[in-house]
Design a protein around this motif. Structure first.
Motif, PDB file in Angstrom:
ATOM      1  N   LEU A   1       4.097   5.802  -5.480  1.00 28.52           N
ATOM      2  CA  LEU A   1       4.051   6.007  -6.931  1.00 28.52           C
ATOM      3  C   LEU A   1       2.961   7.019  -7.294  1.00 28.52           C
ATOM      4  N   TRP A   2       1.795   6.866  -6.651  1.00 27.01           N
ATOM      5  CA  TRP A   2       0.670   7.742  -6.947  1.00 27.01           C
ATOM      6  C   TRP A   2       1.021   9.195  -6.596  1.00 27.01           C
TER       7      TRP A   2
ATOM      8  N   SER B   1       0.837  -1.198   0.000  1.00 23.82           N
ATOM      9  CA  SER B   1       0.000   0.000   0.000  1.00 23.82           C
ATOM     10  C   SER B   1       0.875   1.251   0.000  1.00 23.82           C
ATOM     11  N   ASN B   2       1.931   1.237   0.822  1.00 25.04           N
ATOM     12  CA  ASN B   2       2.838   2.386   0.871  1.00 25.04           C
ATOM     13  C   ASN B   2       3.547   2.594  -0.456  1.00 25.04           C
TER      14      ASN B   2
ATOM     15  N   ARG C   1       8.663   2.714   0.709  1.00 24.85           N
ATOM     16  CA  ARG C   1       7.727   2.592   1.827  1.00 24.85           C
ATOM     17  C   ARG C   1       7.362   3.939   2.432  1.00 24.85           C
ATOM     18  N   ALA C   2       8.348   4.828   2.561  1.00 26.44           N
ATOM     19  CA  ALA C   2       8.093   6.064   3.296  1.00 26.44           C
ATOM     20  C   ALA C   2       8.817   7.238   2.666  1.00 26.44           C
TER      21      ALA C   2
ATOM     22  N   GLN D   1       1.552   6.191   2.886  1.00 31.66           N
ATOM     23  CA  GLN D   1       0.102   6.045   2.990  1.00 31.66           C
ATOM     24  C   GLN D   1      -0.518   7.226   3.759  1.00 31.66           C
ATOM     25  N   ASP D   2       0.240   7.792   4.741  1.00 37.33           N
ATOM     26  CA  ASP D   2      -0.279   8.898   5.542  1.00 37.33           C
ATOM     27  C   ASP D   2      -0.639  10.095   4.673  1.00 37.33           C
TER      28      ASP D   2
END
Lengths: 413, 418
Positions: free
Chosen positions: A247-248, A241-242, A276-277, A294-295
């Motif tokens: 990428l998004w 997800s991260n 990841r971050a 993701q945050d």
């Protein structure tokens, strides 16, 4: 694997030949003499002398090869050893000269990450080629993977190409990114985004090529991919997800390296956007924040660099009631305009905000070019306001409290 | 690492090497064997499962000579001399090599191999005509291993009865049979023998080239060559006769059914047999008036490396003699289709097998190309191949081709040391 060990162990058989043994022993003897007697005496006496000492060893190796040939011995191995040492010397020389134009840490990083591993690979490959046919050794099957025999060259590709893809793509995309920036006029953050996406693409394509090259069973790979997708649903969901969020965000452009975001009340600069971050730098205390991609995807993000890099800043100040507000407003605007790091356009604007308990409250709003400099510029403007007020005789009031002790009423007698 | 530690490590390494060099490893003896394959292009097809066969042979040798490790490397023809020279210059050359005759002679010429003296008693069973070309006094430049004759390969469904002479062959093509011929002189030699021009062709290859004067070709040779060139020109004009640069192309076309009859070397038999199954047929090459033609036979020969230790040389000689004994020659013949023994005591089962009958007949009739000066012959062959290719592709009249042959090779190609 047994066949591989059988073939490798066979190379020792060459040492039974006097023609081979004498070349190897002469090389060892020269190198031992150099490292025992010559090198210790040259250490610490300057790069030039150390280099001359190494050059002496190279010449000695060459001379020994020529003499062996003159005496009728095969001397290809002796020449080869001299060539290897020459290569080592050349790399050391290039490294020494590069210090004139590049920073030490950059050269060190390039050598550690790329040049040394590449040199080791070339030396091992050429050494095998001296002893045997590199192609034939590469064809020896070593293990079975997904029902397909994997040969030695496949294993080497599998172990080395991903490493070199990661390292080399890091350098290559910087060059491509700079070229594209010059050609298409990208902003810095767009360039970094293009570099990062290109790097992912290069690594992904390279890995696919390696898998195809070593001939892994595509059905087995599909099964592994199927298994991974189940694993993604449970175990590594967050990681995936991260990654997708990262990428998004890159494509969306809201969190790119170089962007300034507001995190917990502080402006922070995005340093990198990883798998990841994201790593952000906070100016206030020089801290690095590692924030999962993701945050940014699920919470509101305040950015100062969405459409431009300007930030509107504000300082508040009070003046005593007796001063004419128009004079104060004009003075504040002049102060802001005189401040070197305040932008003249959009023009600074002073406003009367409210009538306070001790004085009239004013706000001076102005624009700055770098959002990260806000605290410093605010301090400069505040100081300039104090000096301007002091010169103009404008008082900055502060609350005054008069304490009066109540006298007790005399009791009626 | 400090300089003292480096010196100690290097000293220890040198001591270990010295002990090893005195044959004190206590480990197995190693023998390095290079095998020449046809070319990079046909490497895989030519090798077939020969690697498996070689390993089996080595395992059997190890049973009688325990503690010997034999390391086999396959090198394509075009890289064989270069690779061998590269490793020999380092003292890392092979102990033994299996090559074609021309390569073996070049190895000897370039001092990459050494003549060997083997016990004559143990060589008495080897066919003398194969052995004699390699004798230098009591020594041998190379030792024959297997013979691969040239023969006709065809699809039985299209050719129920193979042609016995060139007229029948052309007759079949006129009736619609697709025929494939090679453009290499070594693979076309049989056509010259069928037209009684083979002696002229041999003299063409051996004739010295004079500067500005071309080749001296006698009137009778000129007539023979013209007859042969006319036949080739006539065949080229046939709608159903195809020429190909590489023999492997003919083999592929026969497998795919695009050709019905080709001339081929016996080394392709295994591949064609697998592809065509029971439809695959072989026969001797068609000659003249019902008599088979004479093809050229390829020989696989052993050569000995230059830098072997006495122990390695002894093992190499043992291994060569082991492969030449009656049992192993027979086993190689039976397990490696298309290879015939050079040991004359081995009986070829020509009565029970039509394939062996064709092979045996072709071998008996076959000629061996003389490679006394391998460089010159190779250069001359390459030149004639070029002339033939140009003649076939451009459909040049025989007289024009004859003129080119008489003019001789260009000065750069006429040298004896290309």
């Amino acid at each position: 694997m047994r066949l591989f060990l059988y073939e490798i162990s066979g190379w020792l058989g060459y040492l039974a030949r006097p023609q081979v043994l004498i070349q190897v022993l002469v090389g060892i003897a020269l190198f031992a003499s150099y490292s025992t007697w010559i090198r210790p005496r040259l250490l610490g006496r300057g790069h030039r002398l150390e280099f001359l000492g190494s050059l002496g060893l190279l010449l000695a190796l060459r001379l020994s090869a020529v003499l062996l040939g003159w005496w009728g011995f095969p001397n290809g191995l002796a020449h080869y050893m001299a060539q290897l040492f020459g290569l080592w010397l050349l790399l050391a020389l290039v490294r020494l000269l590069s210090r004139r134009w590049f920073r030490d840490e950059d050269i060190e990083r390039l050598y550690t990450q790329l040049v040394r591993p590449l040199a080791v690979l070339v030396v091992v490959g050429s050494l095998i080629n001296q002893l045997d046919s590199l192609i034939d050794v590469g064809r020896i099957p070593l293990i079975t993977l997904f029902g397909e025999p994997l040969n030695a060259s496949g294993i080497v590709l599998l172990l080395t190409i991903p490493y070199f893809l990661v390292v080399v793509s890091g350098y290559a995309v910087v060059v491509v990114g700079s070229l594209l920036q010059r050609l298409l006029g990208f902003s810095n953050s767009t360039r970094v985004a293009v570099e990062l996406v290109s790097r992912y693409v290069v690594i992904a394509l390279g890995l696919l090529w390696v898998l195809k090259r070593i001939g892994l069973n595509s059905t087995a790979l599909a099964a592994v991919a199927g298994g991974l997708s189940v694993g993604l649903g449970f175990g590594v969901k967050e990681v995936f997800s991260n990654f997708v969020s990262g990428l998004w965000l890159l494509f969306e452009g809201s969190v790119r390296p170089g962007e300034i975001l507001f995190i917990d009340g502080d402006p922070c600069e995005v340093r990198s956007l990883g798998l990841r971050a994201a790593v952000l730098w906070r100016d206030r205390d020089n801290a690095e924040l590692v924030v999962p991609n993701q945050d940014f995807f699920t919470t509101t993000t305040t950015t100062y660099t969405g459409s431009d890099r300007l930030r509107r800043s504000q300082v508040e100040v009070s003046a005593a009631y007796r001063h004419d507000p128009e004079t104060v407003v004009h003075l504040l605007e002049q102060v802001a305009l005189a401040s070197p790091r305040v932008l003249p356009q959009p023009a600074p604007k002073a406003l009367l905000i409210s009538y306070g308990d001790s004085g009239i409250n004013y706000a001076l709003r102005f624009w700055i070019a770098n959002p990260m400099d806000n605290a410093g510029i605010k301090s400069e403007v505040c100081t300039a306001v104090w000096h301007a007020f002091s010169s103009a005789g404008i008082e900055i009031p502060f609350p005054q409290r008069v304490l009066r002790s109540a006298r007790p009423e005399p009791e009626a007698s | 690492m400090s300089s003292g530690a480096t010196a100690r490590t290097l000293g220890a390494l040198a001591a270990i090497l010295l002990c090893g060099g005195c044959q004190g490893w206590g480990g197995p003896d190693s023998l390095f064997l290079y095998v020449e394959t046809d070319s990079v292009k046909t490497n895989a097809v030519e090798l077939g499962d020969s690697q498996k066969r070689t390993r089996r042979l080595i395992e059997e040798f190890r049973q009688v000579n325990p503690g010997v490790n034999i390391h086999v490397r396959h090198l394509p023809s075009d890289a064989f001399l270069r690779s061998t020279a590269f490793r020999t210059s380092r003292g890392l050359g092979p102990d033994l090599m299996v090559t074609r005759v021309v390569t073996a002679l070049r190895l000897n010429q370039q001092k990459l191999s050494e003549p060997v003296e083997l016990d004559p008693q143990r060589l008495k069973d080897i066919e003398p005509r194969f052995l004699d070309d390699f004798r230098v006094g009591r020594q041998l430049l190379a030792v024959p291993l297997l013979a691969q004759p040239e023969l006709a390969c065809f699809d039985r469904r299209r050719v129920p009865t193979p042609p016995r002479d060139l007229n029948e062959l052309i007759g079949l093509s006129a009736k619609g049979l697709k025929i494939g011929l090679s453009l290499r002189l070594t693979d076309l030699y049989w056509t010259s023998s069928a037209l009684q021009a083979n002696a002229a062709v041999e003299r063409l290859l051996e004739a010295p080239a004079k500067a500005d004067a071309g080749l001296t070709i006698s009137a009778s040779d000129r007539q023979d060559l013209l007859r042969w060139l006319s036949w080739l020109n006539n065949a080229n004009l046939q709608q159903n006769v195809e020429f190909a640069d590489e023999p492997v192309e003919l083999v592929q076309r026969l497998e795919e059914g695009r050709l019905g009859w080709i001339s081929c070397n016996s080394l392709w038999l295994e591949r064609l047999g697998k592809a065509l199954g029971p439809s695959f047929g072989v026969s001797e090459l068609p000659g003249r008036a019902g008599e088979p033609a004479q093809g050229l036979t390829r020989l696989k020969v052993w050569s000995f490396g230059r830098h072997s230790t006495p122990r390695q040389r002894q093992l190499a000689e043992e291994f060569v003699l082991f492969t030449l004994n009656r049992l192993n020659q027979k086993r190689l013949m039976l397990t490696a289709p298309g290879n015939l023994p050079v040991n004359r005591t081995v009986l070829i089962p020509s009565k029970s097998s039509s394939v062996f009958a064709a092979l045996s007949g072709s071998l008996d009739r076959a000629e061996l190309m003389s490679f006394k000066d391998p460089d010159r012959i190779e250069t001359r062959l390459a030149w004639v191949d070029g002339v033939l290719e140009s003649a076939i592709v451009n459909a040049e009249p025989p007289a024009v081709v004859m003129g080119i042959l008489e003019a001789g090779p260009p000065p750069g190609q006429s040298s004896t040391t290309p």
